[in-house]
Scaffold this motif. Structure first.
Motif, short mmCIF file in Angstrom:
data_model
loop_
_atom_site.label_atom_id
_atom_site.label_comp_id
_atom_site.label_asym_id
_atom_site.label_seq_id
_atom_site.Cartn_x
_atom_site.Cartn_y
_atom_site.Cartn_z
N LYS A 261 -21.58 -10.83 15.80
CA LYS A 261 -22.52 -11.48 14.87
C LYS A 261 -23.05 -10.50 13.83
O LYS A 261 -24.27 -10.30 13.68
CB LYS A 261 -23.67 -12.14 15.64
CG LYS A 261 -23.24 -13.42 16.37
CD LYS A 261 -24.42 -14.21 16.88
CE LYS A 261 -23.97 -15.50 17.56
NZ LYS A 261 -23.31 -16.45 16.67
N VAL A 262 -22.13 -9.89 13.08
CA VAL A 262 -22.52 -8.96 12.03
C VAL A 262 -22.29 -9.60 10.66
O VAL A 262 -21.54 -10.56 10.52
CB VAL A 262 -21.73 -7.64 12.12
CG1 VAL A 262 -22.00 -6.95 13.46
CG2 VAL A 262 -20.23 -7.87 11.92
N ASP A 263 -22.96 -9.03 9.65
CA ASP A 263 -22.68 -9.46 8.27
C ASP A 263 -21.60 -8.55 7.68
O ASP A 263 -21.08 -7.65 8.35
CB ASP A 263 -23.96 -9.45 7.42
CG ASP A 263 -24.60 -8.07 7.31
OD1 ASP A 263 -23.90 -7.05 7.46
OD2 ASP A 263 -25.82 -8.01 7.04
N VAL A 264 -21.26 -8.79 6.42
CA VAL A 264 -20.15 -8.06 5.81
C VAL A 264 -20.42 -6.57 5.74
O VAL A 264 -19.53 -5.74 6.01
CB VAL A 264 -19.85 -8.65 4.41
CG1 VAL A 264 -18.86 -7.76 3.66
CG2 VAL A 264 -19.27 -10.06 4.53
N ASP A 265 -21.62 -6.19 5.37
CA ASP A 265 -21.93 -4.76 5.28
C ASP A 265 -21.85 -4.08 6.64
O ASP A 265 -21.32 -2.97 6.77
CB ASP A 265 -23.33 -4.55 4.68
CG ASP A 265 -23.39 -4.93 3.21
OD1 ASP A 265 -22.32 -4.87 2.55
OD2 ASP A 265 -24.48 -5.29 2.72
N GLU A 266 -22.35 -4.73 7.66
CA GLU A 266 -22.27 -4.16 9.01
C GLU A 266 -20.82 -4.13 9.49
O GLU A 266 -20.42 -3.23 10.24
CB GLU A 266 -23.12 -4.99 9.97
CG GLU A 266 -24.62 -4.91 9.70
CD GLU A 266 -25.41 -5.93 10.49
OE1 GLU A 266 -26.48 -5.56 11.00
OE2 GLU A 266 -24.94 -7.09 10.60
N ALA A 267 -20.03 -5.11 9.05
CA ALA A 267 -18.63 -5.17 9.47
C ALA A 267 -17.86 -3.94 9.01
O ALA A 267 -17.01 -3.41 9.74
CB ALA A 267 -17.97 -6.44 8.92
N ASP B 101 -10.18 -22.68 3.77
CA ASP B 101 -11.62 -22.48 3.56
C ASP B 101 -12.21 -21.57 4.63
O ASP B 101 -13.28 -20.99 4.43
CB ASP B 101 -12.35 -23.83 3.57
CG ASP B 101 -11.94 -24.72 2.41
OD1 ASP B 101 -11.74 -24.18 1.30
OD2 ASP B 101 -11.81 -25.94 2.62
N ASP B 102 -11.53 -21.48 5.76
CA ASP B 102 -11.97 -20.64 6.87
C ASP B 102 -10.77 -19.86 7.39
O ASP B 102 -9.62 -20.20 7.12
CB ASP B 102 -12.56 -21.50 8.00
CG ASP B 102 -13.75 -22.32 7.54
OD1 ASP B 102 -14.80 -21.72 7.28
OD2 ASP B 102 -13.61 -23.56 7.45
N LEU B 103 -11.05 -18.82 8.16
CA LEU B 103 -9.98 -18.01 8.73
C LEU B 103 -9.00 -18.86 9.53
O LEU B 103 -9.41 -19.73 10.31
CB LEU B 103 -10.55 -16.95 9.66
CG LEU B 103 -11.38 -15.80 9.08
CD1 LEU B 103 -11.80 -14.87 10.20
CD2 LEU B 103 -10.62 -15.04 8.01
N ILE C 258 -13.21 -10.76 7.15
CA ILE C 258 -12.49 -11.15 8.37
C ILE C 258 -13.28 -10.72 9.60
O ILE C 258 -13.50 -11.52 10.53
CB ILE C 258 -11.09 -10.51 8.41
CG1 ILE C 258 -10.21 -11.07 7.30
CG2 ILE C 258 -10.44 -10.72 9.78
CD1 ILE C 258 -8.89 -10.32 7.14
N ILE C 259 -13.71 -9.47 9.62
CA ILE C 259 -14.45 -8.95 10.77
C ILE C 259 -15.74 -9.72 10.97
O ILE C 259 -16.08 -10.13 12.09
CB ILE C 259 -14.71 -7.45 10.61
CG1 ILE C 259 -13.38 -6.68 10.61
CG2 ILE C 259 -15.64 -6.93 11.70
CD1 ILE C 259 -13.51 -5.23 10.21
N ALA C 260 -16.49 -9.92 9.89
CA ALA C 260 -17.76 -10.63 9.99
C ALA C 260 -17.56 -12.05 10.52
O ALA C 260 -18.30 -12.51 11.40
CB ALA C 260 -18.46 -10.65 8.63
N ASP C 261 -16.55 -12.75 9.99
CA ASP C 261 -16.32 -14.13 10.42
C ASP C 261 -15.85 -14.19 11.88
O ASP C 261 -16.32 -15.05 12.64
CB ASP C 261 -15.27 -14.79 9.51
CG ASP C 261 -15.82 -15.11 8.13
OD1 ASP C 261 -17.01 -14.80 7.87
OD2 ASP C 261 -15.06 -15.63 7.30
N LEU C 262 -14.94 -13.31 12.27
CA LEU C 262 -14.51 -13.29 13.67
C LEU C 262 -15.69 -13.02 14.59
O LEU C 262 -15.81 -13.63 15.67
CB LEU C 262 -13.45 -12.22 13.88
CG LEU C 262 -12.04 -12.51 13.37
CD1 LEU C 262 -11.17 -11.26 13.52
CD2 LEU C 262 -11.41 -13.68 14.11
N SER C 263 -16.57 -12.12 14.16
CA SER C 263 -17.67 -11.70 15.03
C SER C 263 -18.71 -12.80 15.26
O SER C 263 -19.55 -12.66 16.15
CB SER C 263 -18.36 -10.46 14.44
OG SER C 263 -19.27 -10.79 13.41
#
Length: 284
Positions: free
Chosen positions: A135-141, A93-95, A231-236
């Protein structure tokens, strides 16, 4: 663009030739590969309009890890449903996050010394970060991606799985257990950056019963449970991603443990991702 590390210097690769970035930019960028990614926005602006000199032919054996000294290396586990299925594990459910220690990084075509009879392969898309990201969203990622490369996440499964708690990072960090390259490819070079074919072909003693050549992995990044931008958004949300950081994004089905095999001395593995090229590792 295709940015590579040729004998320790950042280069642009085109049609089998290389242009030294530091020389072409009069010292504005490079020569250290990481320095290019630390100035990624300025570098890409320069590269779009630069009048580059003719490239020089090079020997692929001189290609080193495109980013040899990232500040962080992230790896994502169980990120394809078919790989989770062959591992007999529930979809996350999570990375699922671990690291490969930086000393395991290597150029694309290195020879790998097997520390035991229990070494496995995992062909992966590697993402290289081009901007500090927190702390970015998917689009920013998406905007933080410098490019993609091919990677192998080799694993010594006995160390990885020994108790009382699994040792994922340790078991995956022997020397040359994280080869990647051959170059970092910017997304504009790819027809569909979100659907890249991921393949691995094994030759040698382990493939003997398959005519000496066995396609052991054949998947697509379109089947990622957590796509690259997610992945990037969640890590951030937890860590600050820095220019040059690497993310190994997971592997599709067909790994050795799922097939009941492990790598042997004399084997050769060629890993290919569409649009990115191939890397080849030999085992001793």
């Amino acid at each position: 663009m295709r940015v590579a590390n040729l004998a320790g210097r950042a280069v642009l690769v085109t049609d089998g030739t290389a242009v030294d970035i530091a020389e072409a930019s009069d010292g504005q960028f490079g020569p250290a590969p990481l320095a290019v990614f630390e100035q990624w926005a300025d570098f890409t602006t320069w590269a779009q309009d630069a009048q580059l000199p003719a490239g020089a032919p090079f020997d692929e054996s001189d290609l080193l890890a495109p980013v040899p000294n990232p500040s962080q290396v992230f790896a994502i586990g169980l990120n394809y449903k078919d790989h989770a299925d062959e591992s007999k594990l529930a979809y996350p459910d999570d990375l699922v996050v671990f690291t490969k220690f930086a000393s395991s990084l290597a150029g694309p075509n290195v020879t790998v010394e097997l520390p035991s009879e229990f070494v496995d392969y995992e062909t992966e898309l590697v993402v290289v970060i081009g901007a500090e990201t927190y702390k970015v969203d998917v689009d920013e990622a998406r905007a933080s991606i410098a490019g993609y490369a091919i990677g192998q996440d080799y694993s010594e499964r006995m160390v990885q799985r020994r108790g009382p708690a699994p040792q994922f990072s340790l078991g995956k960090s022997y020397p040359n257990f994280a080869p990647f390259g051959p170059a970092i490819v910017t997304l504009d070079e790819l027809d569909d950056p979100d659907a890249l074919r991921v393949e691995a072909v094994l030759e040698g003693p382990t493939a003997e019963d398959h005519g000496g050549s066995w396609q052991v992995q054949n998947g697509t990044t379109a089947d990622l449970i957590f796509p690259v931008a997610q992945i990037i958004a969640d890590l951030s949300q937890v860590v600050t991603l820095r220019p040059g950081d690497l993310i190994f994004t997971g592997t599709p089905a067909g790994v050795g443990m799922g097939r009941g095999i492990f790598l042997k001395a004399g084997d050769t593995l060629t890993s290919t991702i569409s649009g990115l090229g191939s890397i080849t590792n030999r085992f001793v």
